[in-house]
Design a protein around this motif. Structure first.
Motif, PDB file in Angstrom:
ATOM      1  N   ILE A   1      67.597  10.522   3.420  1.00  0.00           N
ATOM      2  CA  ILE A   1      67.757   9.318   4.525  1.00  0.00           C
ATOM      3  C   ILE A   1      68.560   8.228   3.701  1.00  0.00           C
ATOM      4  CG2 ILE A   1      66.223   7.751   5.685  1.00  0.00           C
ATOM      5  CD1 ILE A   1      65.853  10.394   6.476  1.00  0.00           C
ATOM      6  N   TRP A   2      69.532   7.689   4.820  1.00  0.00           N
ATOM      7  CA  TRP A   2      70.254   6.400   4.190  1.00  0.00           C
ATOM      8  C   TRP A   2      69.557   5.305   4.542  1.00  0.00           C
ATOM      9  CZ3 TRP A   2      75.703   6.495   2.697  1.00  0.00           C
ATOM     10  CH2 TRP A   2      76.445   7.707   2.195  1.00  0.00           C
ATOM     11  N   PRO A   3      70.097   4.095   4.014  1.00  0.00           N
ATOM     12  CA  PRO A   3      69.272   2.974   4.590  1.00  0.00           C
ATOM     13  C   PRO A   3      69.545   2.595   6.333  1.00  0.00           C
ATOM     14  CG  PRO A   3      70.698   2.519   2.830  1.00  0.00           C
ATOM     15  CD  PRO A   3      70.914   3.807   3.104  1.00  0.00           C
ATOM     16  N   HIS A   4      70.659   2.991   6.872  1.00  0.00           N
ATOM     17  CA  HIS A   4      70.795   2.862   8.325  1.00  0.00           C
ATOM     18  C   HIS A   4      69.913   3.719   9.149  1.00  0.00           C
ATOM     19  CE1 HIS A   4      73.215   6.360   7.609  1.00  0.00           C
ATOM     20  NE2 HIS A   4      73.136   6.496   8.892  1.00  0.00           N
ATOM     21  N   GLU A   5      69.301   4.552   8.569  1.00  0.00           N
ATOM     22  CA  GLU A   5      68.207   5.640   9.072  1.00  0.00           C
ATOM     23  C   GLU A   5      66.707   5.214   8.801  1.00  0.00           C
ATOM     24  OE1 GLU A   5      70.889   9.801   9.012  1.00  0.00           O
ATOM     25  OE2 GLU A   5      69.937   9.176   7.238  1.00  0.00           O
ATOM     26  N   PHE A   6      66.492   4.326   8.662  1.00  0.00           N
ATOM     27  CA  PHE A   6      64.981   3.696   8.115  1.00  0.00           C
ATOM     28  C   PHE A   6      64.206   4.127   9.201  1.00  0.00           C
ATOM     29  CE2 PHE A   6      61.415   0.916   7.276  1.00  0.00           C
ATOM     30  CZ  PHE A   6      61.067   1.128   6.184  1.00  0.00           C
ATOM     31  N   TYR A   7      64.705   4.331  10.598  1.00  0.00           N
ATOM     32  CA  TYR A   7      63.829   4.316  11.540  1.00  0.00           C
ATOM     33  C   TYR A   7      63.001   5.830  11.492  1.00  0.00           C
ATOM     34  CZ  TYR A   7      67.843   7.125  13.041  1.00  0.00           C
ATOM     35  OH  TYR A   7      69.199   8.192  12.892  1.00  0.00           O
ATOM     36  N   PHE A   8      63.626   6.747  10.581  1.00  0.00           N
ATOM     37  CA  PHE A   8      62.742   8.007  10.149  1.00  0.00           C
ATOM     38  C   PHE A   8      61.357   7.537   9.510  1.00  0.00           C
ATOM     39  CE2 PHE A   8      66.928  10.013  10.851  1.00  0.00           C
ATOM     40  CZ  PHE A   8      66.723  11.004  11.915  1.00  0.00           C
ATOM     41  N   VAL A   9      61.561   6.687   8.518  1.00  0.00           N
ATOM     42  CA  VAL A   9      60.404   6.413   7.848  1.00  0.00           C
ATOM     43  C   VAL A   9      59.534   5.394   8.820  1.00  0.00           C
ATOM     44  CG1 VAL A   9      59.514   4.741   5.862  1.00  0.00           C
ATOM     45  CG2 VAL A   9      61.603   6.125   5.627  1.00  0.00           C
ATOM     46  N   ALA A  10      60.051   4.574   9.485  1.00  0.00           N
ATOM     47  CA  ALA A  10      59.121   3.973  10.429  1.00  0.00           C
ATOM     48  C   ALA A  10      58.536   4.879  11.594  1.00  0.00           C
ATOM     49  CB  ALA A  10      60.082   2.915  11.310  1.00  0.00           C
ATOM     50  N   GLY A  11      59.146   6.112  11.852  1.00  0.00           N
ATOM     51  CA  GLY A  11      58.571   7.064  12.760  1.00  0.00           C
ATOM     52  C   GLY A  11      57.231   7.943  11.960  1.00  0.00           C
ATOM     53  N   LEU A  12      57.605   8.025  10.382  1.00  0.00           N
ATOM     54  CA  LEU A  12      56.665   8.788   9.957  1.00  0.00           C
ATOM     55  C   LEU A  12      55.246   7.709   9.698  1.00  0.00           C
ATOM     56  CD1 LEU A  12      58.570  10.440   6.996  1.00  0.00           C
ATOM     57  CD2 LEU A  12      57.564  11.429   8.910  1.00  0.00           C
ATOM     58  N   LEU A  13      55.521   6.615   9.582  1.00  0.00           N
ATOM     59  CA  LEU A  13      54.653   5.611   9.510  1.00  0.00           C
ATOM     60  C   LEU A  13      53.727   5.450  10.875  1.00  0.00           C
ATOM     61  CD1 LEU A  13      56.125   2.651   7.464  1.00  0.00           C
ATOM     62  CD2 LEU A  13      54.634   4.443   6.521  1.00  0.00           C
ATOM     63  N   ILE A  14      54.455   5.423  11.859  1.00  0.00           N
ATOM     64  CA  ILE A  14      53.859   5.511  13.025  1.00  0.00           C
ATOM     65  C   ILE A  14      52.985   6.688  13.633  1.00  0.00           C
ATOM     66  CG2 ILE A  14      54.063   5.526  15.741  1.00  0.00           C
ATOM     67  CD1 ILE A  14      56.568   3.534  15.288  1.00  0.00           C
ATOM     68  N   MET A  15      53.663   7.950  13.160  1.00  0.00           N
ATOM     69  CA  MET A  15      52.744   9.052  13.128  1.00  0.00           C
ATOM     70  C   MET A  15      51.659   9.221  12.173  1.00  0.00           C
ATOM     71  SD  MET A  15      55.739  12.165  12.998  1.00  0.00           S
ATOM     72  CE  MET A  15      54.368  13.566  13.184  1.00  0.00           C
TER      73      MET A  15
ATOM     74  N   PHE B   1      56.401  11.791  18.955  1.00  0.00           N
ATOM     75  CA  PHE B   1      57.134  11.042  17.546  1.00  0.00           C
ATOM     76  C   PHE B   1      57.623  12.102  16.763  1.00  0.00           C
ATOM     77  CE2 PHE B   1      55.206   7.192  19.025  1.00  0.00           C
ATOM     78  CZ  PHE B   1      56.117   6.091  18.700  1.00  0.00           C
ATOM     79  N   GLY B   2      56.606  13.297  16.477  1.00  0.00           N
ATOM     80  CA  GLY B   2      57.143  14.194  15.632  1.00  0.00           C
ATOM     81  C   GLY B   2      58.184  14.939  16.261  1.00  0.00           C
ATOM     82  N   LEU B   3      58.273  15.355  17.367  1.00  0.00           N
ATOM     83  CA  LEU B   3      59.436  16.060  17.902  1.00  0.00           C
ATOM     84  C   LEU B   3      60.641  14.943  17.957  1.00  0.00           C
ATOM     85  CD1 LEU B   3      57.596  17.850  20.853  1.00  0.00           C
ATOM     86  CD2 LEU B   3      58.485  19.170  18.801  1.00  0.00           C
ATOM     87  N   ALA B   4      60.536  13.949  18.284  1.00  0.00           N
ATOM     88  CA  ALA B   4      61.728  12.929  18.441  1.00  0.00           C
ATOM     89  C   ALA B   4      62.337  12.910  17.046  1.00  0.00           C
ATOM     90  CB  ALA B   4      61.036  11.590  19.010  1.00  0.00           C
ATOM     91  N   LEU B   5      61.417  12.639  15.841  1.00  0.00           N
ATOM     92  CA  LEU B   5      61.949  12.718  14.618  1.00  0.00           C
ATOM     93  C   LEU B   5      62.718  13.968  14.197  1.00  0.00           C
ATOM     94  CD1 LEU B   5      59.053  10.939  12.551  1.00  0.00           C
ATOM     95  CD2 LEU B   5      61.325  10.029  13.350  1.00  0.00           C
ATOM     96  N   VAL B   6      62.369  15.182  14.509  1.00  0.00           N
ATOM     97  CA  VAL B   6      63.056  16.409  14.255  1.00  0.00           C
ATOM     98  C   VAL B   6      64.055  16.423  15.057  1.00  0.00           C
ATOM     99  CG1 VAL B   6      62.721  18.953  14.539  1.00  0.00           C
ATOM    100  CG2 VAL B   6      60.692  17.702  13.751  1.00  0.00           C
ATOM    101  N   TYR B   7      63.936  16.049  16.325  1.00  0.00           N
ATOM    102  CA  TYR B   7      65.253  15.925  17.199  1.00  0.00           C
ATOM    103  C   TYR B   7      66.364  15.147  16.423  1.00  0.00           C
ATOM    104  CZ  TYR B   7      68.443  15.551  21.083  1.00  0.00           C
ATOM    105  OH  TYR B   7      69.654  15.115  21.919  1.00  0.00           O
ATOM    106  N   GLY B   8      65.900  13.873  15.939  1.00  0.00           N
ATOM    107  CA  GLY B   8      66.839  13.014  15.219  1.00  0.00           C
ATOM    108  C   GLY B   8      67.469  13.616  14.159  1.00  0.00           C
ATOM    109  N   LEU B   9      66.689  14.303  13.346  1.00  0.00           N
ATOM    110  CA  LEU B   9      67.394  14.924  12.114  1.00  0.00           C
ATOM    111  C   LEU B   9      68.430  15.977  12.536  1.00  0.00           C
ATOM    112  CD1 LEU B   9      64.189  15.589   9.979  1.00  0.00           C
ATOM    113  CD2 LEU B   9      66.186  13.919   9.556  1.00  0.00           C
ATOM    114  N   PHE B  10      68.254  16.717  13.472  1.00  0.00           N
ATOM    115  CA  PHE B  10      69.107  17.913  13.939  1.00  0.00           C
ATOM    116  C   PHE B  10      70.440  17.332  14.613  1.00  0.00           C
ATOM    117  CE2 PHE B  10      65.465  20.776  13.319  1.00  0.00           C
ATOM    118  CZ  PHE B  10      66.350  21.779  12.915  1.00  0.00           C
ATOM    119  N   ILE B  11      70.308  15.935  15.365  1.00  0.00           N
ATOM    120  CA  ILE B  11      71.437  15.684  16.060  1.00  0.00           C
ATOM    121  C   ILE B  11      72.303  14.626  15.103  1.00  0.00           C
ATOM    122  CG2 ILE B  11      70.405  16.058  18.267  1.00  0.00           C
ATOM    123  CD1 ILE B  11      70.135  13.159  18.611  1.00  0.00           C
TER     124      ILE B  11
END
Length: 470
Positions: free
Chosen positions: A74-88, A341-351
């Motif tokens: 995870i890079w700094p500009h991808e912090f939304y992944f961390v935010a998504g995990l916190l929401i989950m 949220f989980g599926l959105a994060l997984v989708y974001g990782l793949f794309i």
């Protein structure tokens, strides 16, 4: 008339939980062993990412602004992944609280896990509940000093291991361990370990239930997550009351042995009804079930139950099945949101792209007129290579016919970006004097970056400023 008023301060009454055996106690042992193993051992797991990247499986690399989790970076500009995990995590907490009450607090909260570990050490050194109570009230002598110092020493060692494990998540564990032992580590590492050692020692050894009651906000919030269909630890007073001795007539099943109180780490009596202090650890269920088994009576006087089932149980009917308590609108809503949220994060990782570019026009001045009349604009590019190996990229510009693209310090437009790094460079776009873009005010352009090995491309929109008026 006396001026004195009664003191509002009440000294803490220490809680000495009694040892208990049962299915919930065994479950707590397994969860404690699992969570502590994950916490202490994870920094030592290796994961090969190549010669240019760290090989620690889980690493928060603050110096290089990266977060590594096995194959995920995870890079700094991808912090939304961390935010998504916190929401989950928050939705998961709401989900389990709505279904089973404060199971997080009773089984997996760090305060509960480390307090359980500290109580285990205390029981091992000082004895079970009655022995610890006698020692607490005894005068200070050599035996009491020896037992207390031994216990505190083991607590401190556990607390130091806790603080040490934490800092290993932020630097290479093997290297940092050697530096800590040789006293060459950065001062911030020692300070962090010292702070976490002190807080673990105090919170797990002395404050225990006070952290849950006075410092943690969750006991005051969790009521909004629960309703009368939530399964939580409770006392069937319609079965247990009135209390009496086993051989008395016209009494309930509760023999008033106080076994449920003796094992409670919060020091409360579950028979008094639902209380904010209860963490639903279910140890009172194990204690009561063991007493009922000895008396030859049915288990479940204290149990996981829904308060909404009370009228049916009082009438002699069976409570609703567990699945009806779980499959209800609130639980389904939380589960749906959590899964989304989980599926959105997984989708974001793949794309997500393995490389990208940002372009910032330098507008001081907005353009430069060269000696031959051609017009030049200057741009600052940040080309990010998220591959584990160095890659070559070609830079081009579309939207400007006849434009010349050059990069500062390079002879052409071919760029090499080191592995897992961002290359910052200055690019120049020049058009001839007779080009329409040179005579216009603003022309929209697009910077294209192509990875030469695979042919994959990415782009960033920008603009070219000419000599024309608005």
């Amino acid at each position: 008339m006396s001026d004195t008023s009664p003191s509002l301060y009440a000294a803490q009454e220490p809680v000495f939980p009694k040892r208990v055996s049962g299915r919930f106690r065994r479950l707590k042992w397994w969860i404690m062993a699992l969570t502590l193993s994950i916490y202490y051992l994870t920094p030592w797991i290796r994961w090969d990412r190549g010669a240019n990247l760290p090989d620690q499986a889980v690493l928060v690399d603050l110096a290089n602004r990266r977060f590594y989790f096995f194959w995920i970076e995870i890079w700094p500009h991808e912090f939304y992944f961390v935010a998504g995990l916190l929401i989950m995590a928050g939705l998961g907490l709401f989900l389990f609280t709505s279904a089973f009450g404060r199971v997080w607090c009773g089984y997996t909260c760090p305060q509960t896990v480390w307090t359980d570990l500290f109580i285990l050490v205390e029981r091992w050194i000082e004895g079970d509940r009655n022995a610890r109570i006698r020692l607490f009230h005894a005068n200070w002598d050599l035996r009491k000093i020896r037992l207390r110092l031994t216990k505190w020493l083991v607590w401190i060692l556990i607390a130091m291991a806790t603080g040490g494990a934490w800092v290993f998540y932020f630097a290479d564990a093997q290297t940092l361990a050697r530096d800590l032992i040789s006293m060459t580590a950065a001062p911030v590492a020692y300070v962090t370990i010292g702070i976490l050692t002190a807080t673990t020692f105090i919170f797990g050894g002395f404050m225990r239930e006070q952290v849950c009651i006075y410092m943690c906000p969750w006991p005051r919030i969790q009521a909004t997550m629960m309703d009368d269909t939530t399964l939580t630890v409770g006392y069937r007073d319609w079965r247990g009351e009135p209390r009496g001795k086993p051989r008395q007539k016209d009494v309930g099943d509760c023999v008033d042995c106080n076994a449920c109180v003796a094992v409670c780490p919060m020091g409360i009596d579950i028979r008094n009804g639902q209380q904010m202090e209860c963490i639903t650890c279910a140890l009172c269920i194990d204690a009561c079930d063991s007493v009922m088994a000895k008396l030859g009576r049915d288990r479940g006087l204290i149990d996981y139950l829904a308060l909404g089932d009370e009228p049916m149980e009082r009438a002699g009917q069976k409570p609703r099945p567990i699945w009806k308590h779980i499959l209800r609108p609130r639980i389904i809503l939380y589960t749906t949101l959590w899964a989304a949220f989980g599926l959105a994060l997984v989708y974001g990782l793949f794309i997500r792209a393995d490389f990208d570019v940002t372009v910032s026009p330098l507008r001081n001045p907005t353009f430069v007129t060269l000696s031959d009349g051609s017009v030049r604009n200057v741009y600052e590019l940040r080309l990010r290579n998220q591959f584990a190996t160095p890659r070559d990229f070609d830079m081009q510009v579309s939207g400007l016919d006849g434009a010349l693209v050059t990069a500062e310090g390079l002879s052409g437009t071919l760029l090499t970006v080191p592995a897992d790094q961002t290359l910052k460079l200055r690019a120049y776009v020049t058009v001839p004097a007779d080009n329409i873009a040179a005579q216009s005010h603003v022309t929209n352009i697009r910077f294209w970056i192509e990875e030469t090995g695979s042919g994959d491309r990415t782009y960033e929109n920008s603009s070219f400023n000419g000599k024309g008026e608005k």
